[in-house]
Design an enzyme around this catalytic site. Sequence first.
Site, short mmCIF file in Angstrom:
data_model
loop_
_atom_site.label_atom_id
_atom_site.label_comp_id
_atom_site.label_asym_id
_atom_site.label_seq_id
_atom_site.Cartn_x
_atom_site.Cartn_y
_atom_site.Cartn_z
N THR A 154 1.82 6.88 0.97
CA THR A 154 0.76 6.62 0.00
C THR A 154 1.34 6.98 -1.36
OG1 THR A 154 -0.97 7.17 1.60
CG2 THR A 154 -1.58 7.20 -0.74
N GLU B 38 -5.50 0.73 -5.02
CA GLU B 38 -6.60 1.69 -5.02
C GLU B 38 -6.49 2.61 -6.24
OE1 GLU B 38 -7.45 3.74 -1.39
OE2 GLU B 38 -6.64 2.15 -0.11
N GLU C 212 -2.11 -1.84 -0.66
CA GLU C 212 -3.53 -1.81 -0.99
C GLU C 212 -3.67 -1.17 -2.36
OE1 GLU C 212 -5.86 -1.95 3.27
OE2 GLU C 212 -5.93 -0.09 2.10
N GLU D 260 -5.32 -10.21 1.96
CA GLU D 260 -6.35 -11.07 1.36
C GLU D 260 -5.73 -12.21 0.55
OE1 GLU D 260 -9.75 -8.51 -0.37
OE2 GLU D 260 -7.99 -7.20 -0.20
N ASP E 275 -1.96 2.34 -1.03
CA ASP E 275 -2.09 2.72 0.38
C ASP E 275 -1.30 1.71 1.22
OD1 ASP E 275 -2.97 3.72 2.82
OD2 ASP E 275 -4.82 2.54 2.77
N HIS F 30 -13.33 -6.52 -0.73
CA HIS F 30 -12.26 -6.35 0.24
C HIS F 30 -12.82 -6.32 1.66
CE1 HIS F 30 -8.63 -4.80 2.18
NE2 HIS F 30 -9.33 -3.76 2.63
N GLN G 31 -1.69 -1.78 12.75
CA GLN G 31 -3.12 -1.48 12.65
C GLN G 31 -3.95 -2.33 13.60
OE1 GLN G 31 -4.55 -1.80 8.64
NE2 GLN G 31 -6.65 -1.25 9.15
N LYS H 57 -1.24 3.58 8.66
CA LYS H 57 -1.48 4.08 7.31
C LYS H 57 -0.69 5.35 7.01
CE LYS H 57 -5.04 1.28 6.22
NZ LYS H 57 -5.26 0.58 4.95
#
Length: 411
Positions: A245, A191, A189, A351, A221, A123, A228, A241
């Site tokens: 979450t 995680e 994200e 990504e 996340d 990542h 950002q 962020k």
Amino acid sequence: MTQQSWLASAQGDTDFPIQNLPCGVFDDGRGARMGVAIGDMILDVGAVDHGLDPALFAAPAWNAVMAAGPAVWAALRARLTDLLSDPAHRAMVAPHLVPQAGARLLMPFAVAEYTDFYAGKNHAVNVGTMFRGAENALPPNWLSIPIGYNGRASSVVVSGTPVTRPWGQVKGPDEALPRLAPSARFDLELEMGAIVGQPSQGMVSVAEADEMIFGYVLLNDWSARDIQAWEYQPLGPFQAKATATTISPWIVMKAALEPFRVATPARERPLLPYLREPGPMLYDIGLTVSLAPGGKAETVIARTNYREMYYSAAQQLAHHTTSGCAMRVGDLLGSGTISGTAKDARGSLLELSWGGKEPLTLETGETRSFLQDGDTLVLRGAAQGAGYRIGFGDCAGQVLPAIELPGWAKE
């Protein structure tokens, strides 16, 4: 022979066999209580002969059990395994089984503090390549230190909680000044979250940190990439962020994952002694991300594995204590985005769409570069054993439209 429960639904194709027994909090209309998942049922732990202090199960959160320490964790797990595997206990236990289908799953523990890390090399390389070029993809410190930032415990919500698109300052490349706008590049994200079950005072070793971890959850996340991009220099992520979450509702105890331990990858640079591991500290946990547009079928957009991480949760926790920072029962550590080397193993839309330049085509025919209102994200994960599977349950959230901006915030 693989151990089995006397409960039929805990045999065969299930995330919750007798080998798992993950910890959660549920409400079936009779109030919130602590339970463990077994097959398609939930065992009301406080209502059975668990052999421990009843005060540990008085509040609907697993913090008291975590604080009681590893010996209590092991004793509880052994007792529940006996109750749910020995048919002699069936008559006593069965009245305290609650169907998962009729229960609402709540936050399984009270989050003390939340720290999110940036510890997945694939990542980090992908993101760094997009923004700084391949030759400068990794910051100079990345191969030596588990990079992280202190997030907000108030942002942590349980699976199923809707997530409202955030407002924030954004600035396009051709704009002279920023503007306040809903995030147009809202992202996920993928995680894992490690839950700290024991406090620390002073530095701890990687081995000691591993013993402090009670269990693991899936973690999304949520990230506003455009917010950002404008705010992150020089101190890193902040509001981008802070929206939410999401964690899965079941804490898979570390003991359930022991058969699946794997080593971290070969080091490209020697780590300092305090970060060196005494043995395998990652886990072989297959992970997927699915995206479903509002009211439509879901598409699996990514498949990867927790073993792809460069730094383990134990290393992250040990590093966290080097400053003298005291860790507390209920602290949550986000692993950082888990991406593999293949394109379809990337753990974020940033990504997967390569910054929006390569949109994904869903099975519905629609395309996505970033999340749209009405989209539901579902993270899933499981460790596959010999004749059984250790699952986490869904980690899901739907994106809701941004709120109406208050009049005083408008020009």
